[in-house]
Write an enzyme that holds these catalytic residues in place. Structure first.
Site, PDB file in Angstrom:
ATOM      1  N   ILE A  97      -6.173  -9.226  12.140  1.00 40.95           N
ATOM      2  CA  ILE A  97      -5.929  -9.888  10.854  1.00 40.95           C
ATOM      3  C   ILE A  97      -6.277 -11.374  11.000  1.00 40.95           C
ATOM      4  O   ILE A  97      -5.765 -12.038  11.890  1.00 40.95           O
ATOM      5  CB  ILE A  97      -4.458  -9.709  10.430  1.00 40.95           C
ATOM      6  N   LEU A 122      -7.504  -1.111  12.149  1.00 43.46           N
ATOM      7  CA  LEU A 122      -7.924  -1.409  13.517  1.00 43.46           C
ATOM      8  C   LEU A 122      -8.542  -2.790  13.721  1.00 43.46           C
ATOM      9  O   LEU A 122      -8.915  -3.139  14.824  1.00 43.46           O
ATOM     10  CB  LEU A 122      -8.898  -0.334  13.997  1.00 43.46           C
ATOM     11  N   HIS A 166       2.786   0.207  15.580  1.00 38.25           N
ATOM     12  CA  HIS A 166       2.015   0.464  16.787  1.00 38.25           C
ATOM     13  C   HIS A 166       2.630   1.665  17.493  1.00 38.25           C
ATOM     14  O   HIS A 166       3.869   1.726  17.642  1.00 38.25           O
ATOM     15  CB  HIS A 166       2.040  -0.775  17.702  1.00 38.25           C
ATOM     16  N   GLY A 186      -4.828   8.230   7.581  1.00 36.66           N
ATOM     17  CA  GLY A 186      -3.953   7.817   6.482  1.00 36.66           C
ATOM     18  C   GLY A 186      -2.712   8.675   6.301  1.00 36.66           C
ATOM     19  O   GLY A 186      -2.135   8.698   5.215  1.00 36.66           O
ATOM     20  N   SER A 187      -2.305   9.380   7.345  1.00 34.80           N
ATOM     21  CA  SER A 187      -1.091  10.212   7.183  1.00 34.80           C
ATOM     22  C   SER A 187       0.128   9.323   6.976  1.00 34.80           C
ATOM     23  O   SER A 187       1.024   9.660   6.207  1.00 34.80           O
ATOM     24  CB  SER A 187      -0.908  11.125   8.397  1.00 34.80           C
ATOM     25  N   ASN A 188       0.151   8.160   7.629  1.00 29.91           N
ATOM     26  CA  ASN A 188       1.265   7.234   7.381  1.00 29.91           C
ATOM     27  C   ASN A 188       1.194   6.680   5.955  1.00 29.91           C
ATOM     28  O   ASN A 188       2.216   6.559   5.280  1.00 29.91           O
ATOM     29  CB  ASN A 188       1.232   6.080   8.384  1.00 29.91           C
ATOM     30  N   ASP A 234      -0.949  -7.144  17.903  1.00 33.47           N
ATOM     31  CA  ASP A 234       0.306  -6.541  18.372  1.00 33.47           C
ATOM     32  C   ASP A 234       1.291  -7.519  18.984  1.00 33.47           C
ATOM     33  O   ASP A 234       2.086  -7.144  19.838  1.00 33.47           O
ATOM     34  CB  ASP A 234      -0.016  -5.453  19.421  1.00 33.47           C
ATOM     35  N   ASN A 294       2.941  -4.189  10.764  1.00 37.48           N
ATOM     36  CA  ASN A 294       2.073  -3.227  11.433  1.00 37.48           C
ATOM     37  C   ASN A 294       2.938  -2.230  12.183  1.00 37.48           C
ATOM     38  O   ASN A 294       4.059  -2.550  12.590  1.00 37.48           O
ATOM     39  CB  ASN A 294       1.152  -3.948  12.428  1.00 37.48           C
TER      40      ASN A 294
END
Ligand code: GRF
Length: 189
Positions: free
Chosen positions: A87, A84, A103, A11-13, A144, A101
Site C-alpha cells: 500500500i 498482494l 495475514h 475473494g472467499s474472505n 505486514d 489487512n
C-alpha cells in the site's frame, strides 16, 4: 458504515464479509477493487451484486489519483482481503488507521514481501511450528508491519500439510475477520 475491499485472488474472505454485513445490516461493502482482471473475486461480486472495479499497476502507481477514486466512496474502513501489492504511503496517509489487512500467519513471524498463500503454510510446516493462525493488523507503508489488532491460533500436527494448514487458517479467517471489522467500525464511531 461503508466498507471498501481490495482483493487480488479468489475473494472467499471478501464474499464472507459481504454476506456477513448483509445478515447484520449495520455495514455495507460498497465496492470491491482488484488488481487482477482474472481474479475470481470479480465473479463473486457479479453474483452478489456488489460493484467491482479492476485497476492496473499504472492506475495504482498514480497513488494520488487512486486515493481520490477511493475517497469518492467515502469509506469508513478499507479492508485488504488477499491483496498482494504494498500500500503506497499516499493511501496510508489519506486513510489513517482505516486500512486493515489479514495475514494467514502469526505476525511478526512469517510475514513480509512474498509471504502469502501456501508459501506461508509451507514455511510454517517446514520450520516445525506446532501452531499457526491469522493476524489482522492496521496497514502502514511496510508489508505486514502495522499495529496488530487481533490474532487467532490453530494447532499444527505432524500429518498436516500446507493444504490442510491452509484449510484450518481459512476457517479462522471466516470466523473472525467479519467480527473484527464490525468491532472496528463501532469503535471508529
Ligand atoms: C487469505 O488466506 C488471506 O489471509 C490472505 O490471502 C488469502 C485470501 O484468500 N491475505 P481469499 O482470496 O479471500 O480466498
Amino acid at each position: 458504515k461503508r466498507l471498501l475491499i481490495l482483493a487480488s485472488g479468489s475473494g472467499s474472505n471478501a464474499e464472507n464479509i459481504i454476506t456477513y454485513c448483509r445478515e447484520r445490516g449495520q455495514n455495507e461493502v460498497v465496492a470491491v477493487f482488484t488488481n487482477k482482471s482474472t481474479a475470481k473475486v470479480l465473479e463473486r461480486c457479479k453474483r452478489l451484486g456488489v460493484p467491482a472495479y479492476f485497476f492496473s499497476k499504472a492506475a495504482f502507481s498514480d497513488s494520488d489519483n487512486f486515493v481520490e477514486v477511493l475517497k469518492t466512496f467515502s469509506p469508513d474502513l478499507i479492508v485488504l482481503a488477499g491483496f498482494l501489492w504494498k500500500i503506497p504511503e499516499a493511501l496510508v496517509t489519506a486513510f489513517p488507521n482505516k486500512i486493515v489487512n489479514i495475514h494467514p500467519a502469526l505476525l511478526p513471524k512469517y510475514g513480509g514481501k512474498g509471504m502469502y498463500g501456501d508459501r506461508v503454510h509451507k514455511a510454517v510446516k517446514d520450520n516445525g511450528e506446532t501452531e499457526t493462525g491469522i493476524t489482522i493488523h492496521f496497514v502502514n507503508e511496510a508489508y505486514d508491519e502495522g499495529a496488530i489488532i487481533f490474532q487467532a491460533k490453530t494447532q499444527i500436527d505432524s500429518q498436516d500439510t500446507p493444504e490442510t494448514i491452509a484449510q484450518k487458517v481459512h476457517q479462522l479467517e471466516y470466523e473472525h475477520f467479519p467480527k473484527v471489522i464490525e468491532k472496528l467500525l463501532v469503535q471508529n464511531g
